[in-house]
Design a protein around this motif. Structure first.
Motif, mmCIF file in Angstrom:
data_model
loop_
_atom_site.group_PDB
_atom_site.id
_atom_site.type_symbol
_atom_site.label_atom_id
_atom_site.label_comp_id
_atom_site.label_asym_id
_atom_site.label_seq_id
_atom_site.Cartn_x
_atom_site.Cartn_y
_atom_site.Cartn_z
ATOM 1 N N GLN A 49 -6.433 -7.200 -0.856
ATOM 2 C CA GLN A 49 -6.939 -6.344 -1.923
ATOM 3 C C GLN A 49 -5.931 -5.271 -2.329
ATOM 4 O O GLN A 49 -6.256 -4.377 -3.105
ATOM 5 C CB GLN A 49 -8.262 -5.700 -1.496
ATOM 6 N N ILE A 50 -4.718 -5.361 -1.853
ATOM 7 C CA ILE A 50 -3.663 -4.465 -2.297
ATOM 8 C C ILE A 50 -3.250 -4.869 -3.706
ATOM 9 O O ILE A 50 -3.015 -6.045 -3.988
ATOM 10 C CB ILE A 50 -2.442 -4.550 -1.356
ATOM 11 N N THR A 51 -3.154 -3.913 -4.619
ATOM 12 C CA THR A 51 -2.803 -4.243 -5.999
ATOM 13 C C THR A 51 -1.311 -4.583 -6.113
ATOM 14 O O THR A 51 -0.498 -4.244 -5.249
ATOM 15 C CB THR A 51 -3.114 -3.063 -6.944
ATOM 16 N N VAL A 52 -0.955 -5.249 -7.212
ATOM 17 C CA VAL A 52 0.444 -5.572 -7.473
ATOM 18 C C VAL A 52 1.269 -4.295 -7.580
ATOM 19 O O VAL A 52 2.405 -4.214 -7.085
ATOM 20 C CB VAL A 52 0.571 -6.422 -8.754
ATOM 21 N N ALA A 53 0.712 -3.277 -8.213
ATOM 22 C CA ALA A 53 1.411 -1.987 -8.326
ATOM 23 C C ALA A 53 1.651 -1.368 -6.952
ATOM 24 O O ALA A 53 2.714 -0.783 -6.692
ATOM 25 C CB ALA A 53 0.612 -1.029 -9.200
ATOM 26 N N ALA A 54 0.675 -1.492 -6.060
ATOM 27 C CA ALA A 54 0.836 -0.941 -4.713
ATOM 28 C C ALA A 54 1.906 -1.701 -3.938
ATOM 29 O O ALA A 54 2.697 -1.093 -3.207
ATOM 30 C CB ALA A 54 -0.491 -0.981 -3.967
#
Length: 258
Positions: free
Chosen positions: A18-23
């Motif tokens: 669930q880590i975003t691409v931005a993160a």
């Protein structure tokens, strides 16, 4: 002139997927990760953070992890004024420790990061502590915030329900604010930061959607009429805390549909 940079990265409620691409992009820029150590009882939280770094940082040799011992705080102060004062003192103590770590461990042209459960804007102290550090003037840096998935999103996804009913507002609140029931005029509330299960004493006809360790392999979900499931949630919550040494849970309360 080189200026340190701090990234405040929302890492979601616990699932590395669930880590975003931005993160992920932000994680791969970091030289030093500052991790707040909350003690042996919550070592499982550090394990999840370690897994996120193993999974998403391409060059495992480019970064260091610096642990910062979390200062103690009073968990059950009497009265709203006492609570506010206790939190302010805790934030000040955190600011001192964070500032020492940034000044001592991060090069003047380095990129540091704090990994925040869920989203940094929702019931987390990191941004307030960052503001205190900058106001104090002990160490200078620029900073950016990367949004994350919240436990609220994880809760509703796990129960396969929309957060709000058609045309109705949603209230997000710490548990101490609903000790006397839901606020007048509001039919739905997400309850966070509960030291027990405060809702057990409320209207038994309320509907509850409860979740613990959301988005992790230990996730537990219970839903139903409050009067039917409150005892089960209270018992299960105590068992889980004993088993793991800590618990993170949240729940959605709703008045019955007219």
């Amino acid at each position: 002139m080189a200026v340190r940079e701090i990234l405040v990265i929302g890492i979601g409620p616990g699932d590395p997927d669930q880590i975003t691409v931005a993160a992920v992009a932000a994680l791969n820029r970091v030289d030093v990760f500052f991790v707040v150590d909350k003690g042996a009882a919550k070592s499982g939280l550090l394990d999840v953070r370690d897994e996120i770094l193993r999974r998403h940082v391409r060059d495992q040799d480019r970064f260091r992890v610096v642990e910062i011992a979390d200062p103690p705080r009073e968990r059950r102060p009497d009265g709203a004024d006492a609570y506010t004062g206790v939190v302010a003192d805790w934030h000040a103590a955190r600011a001192d420790r964070f500032a020492d770590a940034i000044a001592g461990e991060l090069a003047e042209d380095g990129v540091g990061a704090f990994l925040v459960w869920g989203d940094p804007a929702l019931y987390d102290s990191t941004l307030r502590v960052i503001d205190r550090i900058l106001a104090g003037g002990r160490v200078e840096f620029g900073y950016s915030v990367i949004a994350g998935v919240t436990s609220v999103h994880a809760l509703t996804a796990a129960h396969r329900i929309p957060l709000n009913r058609i045309g109705e507002p949603i209230h997000v609140t710490p548990a101490r604010r609903i000790a006397d029931g839901l606020p007048d005029g509001l039919d739905s509330a997400v309850v966070m930061l509960d030291q027990g299960f405060t809702a057990a004493a409320l209207d038994p006809d309320l509907e509850v959607f409860w979740g613990a360790y959301l988005s992790t392999p230990d996730e537990v979900l219970i839903a139903g009429r409050l009067g039917d499931v409150a005892a089960e949630i209270t018992r299960r919550r105590a068992e889980l805390r004993e088993q793991h040494g800590w618990i993170m849970d949240t729940y959605l309360l709703r008045r019955p549909t007219p």
